[in-house]
Design a protein around this motif. Structure first.
Motif, PDB file in Angstrom:
ATOM      1  N   ASP A 198       0.828  -1.210   0.000  1.00 58.48           N
ATOM      2  CA  ASP A 198       0.000   0.000   0.000  1.00 58.48           C
ATOM      3  C   ASP A 198       0.859   1.256   0.000  1.00 58.48           C
ATOM      4  N   GLN A 199       1.935   1.236   0.782  1.00 59.35           N
ATOM      5  CA  GLN A 199       2.820   2.400   0.836  1.00 59.35           C
ATOM      6  C   GLN A 199       3.471   2.646  -0.524  1.00 59.35           C
ATOM      7  N   TYR A 200       3.891   1.572  -1.160  1.00 59.56           N
ATOM      8  CA  TYR A 200       4.543   1.736  -2.447  1.00 59.56           C
ATOM      9  C   TYR A 200       3.544   2.189  -3.514  1.00 59.56           C
ATOM     10  N   ALA A 201       2.317   1.693  -3.450  1.00 56.19           N
ATOM     11  CA  ALA A 201       1.286   2.124  -4.402  1.00 56.19           C
ATOM     12  C   ALA A 201       1.053   3.627  -4.291  1.00 56.19           C
ATOM     13  N   ILE A 251      13.268   3.461  -1.672  1.00 57.45           N
ATOM     14  CA  ILE A 251      11.883   3.542  -1.194  1.00 57.45           C
ATOM     15  C   ILE A 251      11.278   2.146  -1.094  1.00 57.45           C
ATOM     16  N   ALA A 252      11.471   1.337  -2.128  1.00 60.20           N
ATOM     17  CA  ALA A 252      10.929  -0.024  -2.111  1.00 60.20           C
ATOM     18  C   ALA A 252      11.534  -0.835  -0.967  1.00 60.20           C
ATOM     19  N   TYR A 253      12.851  -0.719  -0.801  1.00 61.25           N
ATOM     20  CA  TYR A 253      13.518  -1.432   0.306  1.00 61.25           C
ATOM     21  C   TYR A 253      12.979  -0.972   1.653  1.00 61.25           C
ATOM     22  N   GLU A 254      12.855   0.334   1.860  1.00 64.71           N
ATOM     23  CA  GLU A 254      12.398   0.842   3.153  1.00 64.71           C
ATOM     24  C   GLU A 254      10.959   0.431   3.454  1.00 64.71           C
ATOM     25  N   ASP A 255      10.123   0.352   2.414  1.00 54.59           N
ATOM     26  CA  ASP A 255       8.759  -0.145   2.624  1.00 54.59           C
ATOM     27  C   ASP A 255       8.756  -1.606   3.073  1.00 54.59           C
ATOM     28  N   LEU A 256       9.739  -2.369   2.589  1.00 54.82           N
ATOM     29  CA  LEU A 256       9.817  -3.799   2.897  1.00 54.82           C
ATOM     30  C   LEU A 256      10.632  -4.098   4.151  1.00 54.82           C
ATOM     31  N   ALA A 257      11.395  -3.134   4.635  1.00 57.41           N
ATOM     32  CA  ALA A 257      12.321  -3.368   5.747  1.00 57.41           C
ATOM     33  C   ALA A 257      11.666  -3.997   6.981  1.00 57.41           C
ATOM     34  N   PRO A 258      10.419  -3.623   7.361  1.00 57.23           N
ATOM     35  CA  PRO A 258       9.812  -4.277   8.535  1.00 57.23           C
ATOM     36  C   PRO A 258       9.691  -5.800   8.400  1.00 57.23           C
ATOM     37  N   LEU A 259       9.662  -6.297   7.153  1.00 60.14           N
ATOM     38  CA  LEU A 259       9.579  -7.743   6.941  1.00 60.14           C
ATOM     39  C   LEU A 259      10.913  -8.440   7.204  1.00 60.14           C
ATOM     40  N   LEU A 260      11.990  -7.665   7.244  1.00 61.38           N
ATOM     41  CA  LEU A 260      13.309  -8.238   7.514  1.00 61.38           C
ATOM     42  C   LEU A 260      13.613  -8.280   9.004  1.00 61.38           C
ATOM     43  N   ASP A 297      19.222  -6.763   6.220  1.00 59.63           N
ATOM     44  CA  ASP A 297      18.712  -5.412   6.432  1.00 59.63           C
ATOM     45  C   ASP A 297      19.857  -4.440   6.693  1.00 59.63           C
ATOM     46  N   ALA A 298      20.787  -4.829   7.568  1.00 58.99           N
ATOM     47  CA  ALA A 298      21.917  -3.965   7.903  1.00 58.99           C
ATOM     48  C   ALA A 298      22.837  -3.748   6.701  1.00 58.99           C
ATOM     49  N   GLN A 299      23.039  -4.802   5.926  1.00 60.67           N
ATOM     50  CA  GLN A 299      23.917  -4.698   4.757  1.00 60.67           C
ATOM     51  C   GLN A 299      23.311  -3.777   3.702  1.00 60.67           C
ATOM     52  N   LEU A 300      22.013  -3.899   3.484  1.00 63.08           N
ATOM     53  CA  LEU A 300      21.348  -3.043   2.508  1.00 63.08           C
ATOM     54  C   LEU A 300      21.388  -1.580   2.944  1.00 63.08           C
ATOM     55  N   LYS A 301      21.107  -1.342   4.209  1.00 60.56           N
ATOM     56  CA  LYS A 301      21.128   0.036   4.715  1.00 60.56           C
ATOM     57  C   LYS A 301      22.505   0.648   4.529  1.00 60.56           C
ATOM     58  N   GLU A 302      23.546  -0.093   4.868  1.00 58.49           N
ATOM     59  CA  GLU A 302      24.916   0.406   4.753  1.00 58.49           C
ATOM     60  C   GLU A 302      25.298   0.679   3.294  1.00 58.49           C
ATOM     61  N   ASN A 303      24.938  -0.249   2.398  1.00 56.25           N
ATOM     62  CA  ASN A 303      25.351  -0.094   1.003  1.00 56.25           C
ATOM     63  C   ASN A 303      24.561   0.990   0.280  1.00 56.25           C
ATOM     64  N   PHE A 304      23.303   1.191   0.660  1.00 56.19           N
ATOM     65  CA  PHE A 304      22.552   2.327   0.113  1.00 56.19           C
ATOM     66  C   PHE A 304      23.238   3.638   0.510  1.00 56.19           C
ATOM     67  N   GLU A 305      23.649   3.741   1.770  1.00 57.92           N
ATOM     68  CA  GLU A 305      24.285   4.962   2.256  1.00 57.92           C
ATOM     69  C   GLU A 305      25.621   5.200   1.547  1.00 57.92           C
ATOM     70  N   LYS A 306      26.388   4.142   1.345  1.00 61.18           N
ATOM     71  CA  LYS A 306      27.687   4.286   0.679  1.00 61.18           C
ATOM     72  C   LYS A 306      27.530   4.755  -0.767  1.00 61.18           C
ATOM     73  N   LEU A 307      26.565   4.162  -1.493  1.00 61.89           N
ATOM     74  CA  LEU A 307      26.382   4.556  -2.885  1.00 61.89           C
ATOM     75  C   LEU A 307      25.868   5.984  -2.979  1.00 61.89           C
ATOM     76  N   SER A 346      19.676  -8.426  -4.532  1.00 59.99           N
ATOM     77  CA  SER A 346      19.158  -9.585  -5.264  1.00 59.99           C
ATOM     78  C   SER A 346      18.586 -10.639  -4.325  1.00 59.99           C
ATOM     79  N   ARG A 347      18.887 -10.552  -3.029  1.00 61.78           N
ATOM     80  CA  ARG A 347      18.398 -11.515  -2.041  1.00 61.78           C
ATOM     81  C   ARG A 347      17.146 -11.012  -1.315  1.00 61.78           C
ATOM     82  N   LEU A 348      16.725  -9.792  -1.628  1.00 60.40           N
ATOM     83  CA  LEU A 348      15.605  -9.203  -0.894  1.00 60.40           C
ATOM     84  C   LEU A 348      14.284  -9.901  -1.177  1.00 60.40           C
ATOM     85  N   THR A 349      14.037 -10.251  -2.424  1.00 58.14           N
ATOM     86  CA  THR A 349      12.748 -10.862  -2.773  1.00 58.14           C
ATOM     87  C   THR A 349      12.498 -12.137  -1.979  1.00 58.14           C
ATOM     88  N   ALA A 350      13.470 -13.043  -2.000  1.00 60.39           N
ATOM     89  CA  ALA A 350      13.302 -14.298  -1.282  1.00 60.39           C
ATOM     90  C   ALA A 350      13.075 -14.084   0.208  1.00 60.39           C
TER      91      ALA A 350
END
Length: 383
Positions: free
Chosen positions: A144-147, A309-318, A326-336, A375-379
């Motif tokens: 819903d948030q992403y929509a 945005i998509a990752y942050e909407d999904l983060a509560p599921l992690l 979750d920690a790796q994605l947050k760190e790598n988003f910040e670095k990029l 690439s591992r987020l979907t699973a």
């Protein structure tokens, strides 16, 4: 940018369009994934049928060309899920949530053309596919948030397109050049959604280098070429500019209408985030996307924002299930993001042709570092 045939053209091809094949005697892999062998001239699935729910395709490129794999809806246009940039000898997974219905599986050797397709059937979901009520609620909240985000960005895209079109048609080049990268950021933030409409995407966003024989050059990049005219180019007449401008508004209006009706699921969000990073890797980092204006870093930033945005909407599921990812994605988003911020100029960025080879390579490495955990987020979120 993904291109598929319009419905009429697809039907006209008839059986010839379905040149892929399935081994109906084969079974899925031990982990439940459906093996796909993608070569330069074939797209072979271990099975052409699966029960509805979470599907995992394990796609191995057995050919010599970079390949892509898609699961398309029954109309052959809407993209349910895709995995791109599968190099020779490489295996990549596509995880999607697919309800009962008829689909097409498609490989796209060389990442050009309309792909090698075969019918794929999803039957009723097997027993035990349900998720807990709490997790289902988190999944629905993310969707819903992403929509809401897509609705907002698509509406801003239309408003900006109308302003750009008016300036471009009137020959107000300074204004149009200023608006061009800013407005396109709304497109780039939701690019997987825009690309899911296989008839509209080529009209609005086809690059000149990607045009196939007989395909007309229209849309954003046609206007881009006229504004940043290369040597030897003959500028369009006012009537021609008006035609391009009218087309941009007309087809963007249609895109917005369709986008409002889309339904999102966690796999679409996660796969879309990965697709946005793929877009950066294949178009923005290479400088191919904005070949005339060199405003690729605006697109890069927008792709990154959309993925985040998509990752942050999904983060509560992690949380509590895959905190490490979750920690790796947050760190790598910040670095990029920090890498991109180094090239900011005022409210925009440096033009891409002002970057050196080493700087481009560093950006590419940052994209790769984020792309792997993404690439591992979907699973992780469809469990």
């Amino acid at each position: 940018m993904t291109k598929f045939l319009a419905p009429a053209a697809l039907l006209a091809l008839g059986a010839l369009a379905l040149t892929g094949c399935t081994d109906n005697n084969a079974t899925a892999s031990a982990d439940g994934s459906i093996a796909v062998s993608a070569s330069d001239d074939a797209c072979t699935l271990a099975t052409g049928t699966a029960a509805g729910g979470t599907l995992k395709f394990s796609v191995k490129n057995e050919g010599t060309k970079v390949n892509e794999f898609y699961l398309l809806a029954e109309d052959g246009l809407r993209i349910v899920g895709e995995v791109e940039n599968i190099g020779p000898g490489v295996t990549r997974d596509l995880v999607v949530m697919a309800p009962e219905g008829s689909y097409f599986a498609a490989c796209k050797p060389g990442m050009v053309g309309d792909g090698i397709r075969s019918p794929f059937t999803v039957t009723a979901a097997a027993a035990g596919q349900e998720v807990s009520a709490d997790r289902a609620a988190l999944q629905q909240t993310a969707a819903d948030q992403y929509a809401s985000y897509v609705k907002d960005q698509s509406q801003q895209l239309l408003a900006g397109t109308e302003d750009f079109a008016a300036a471009f048609a009137a020959g107000e080049e300074a204004e149009a050049k200023q608006l061009y990268p800013q407005v396109r950021m709304h497109w780039e933030r939701i690019e997987p959604v825009a690309e899911s409409f296989g008839d509209l995407d080529p009209i609005l966003d086809a690059r000149e280098a990607d045009l196939e024989e007989g395909q007309e050059f229209t849309g954003w990049h046609r206007a881009e070429k006229d504004l940043w005219a290369p040597k030897g180019y003959t500028k369009m007449s006012q009537a021609q500019r008006q035609q391009i401008a009218d087309g941009l508004v007309k087809h963007t209006t249609e895109l917005v209408t369709r986008a409002q009706a889309l339904e999102f699921t966690p796999d679409k969000l996660a796969n879309g985030a990965k697709e946005l990073l793929d877009e950066v890797a294949t178009g923005k980092v290479t400088g191919e996307e904005e070949a005339f204006s060199h405003t690729d870093l605006w697109d890069f930033q927008a792709n990154l924002e959309g993925a985040k945005i998509a990752y942050e909407d999904l983060a509560p599921l992690l949380e509590g299930t895959d905190d490490e990812l979750d920690a790796q994605l947050k760190e790598n988003f910040e670095k990029l993001q920090a890498q991109l911020d180094a090239y900011r100029v005022g409210e925009g960025f440096k033009y891409y042709d002002q970057l050196g080879t080493e700087q481009v390579q560093e950006l590419a490495a940052g994209v790769d570092a984020l792309s792997e955990p993404l690439s591992r987020l979907t699973a992780a979120v469809v469990k």
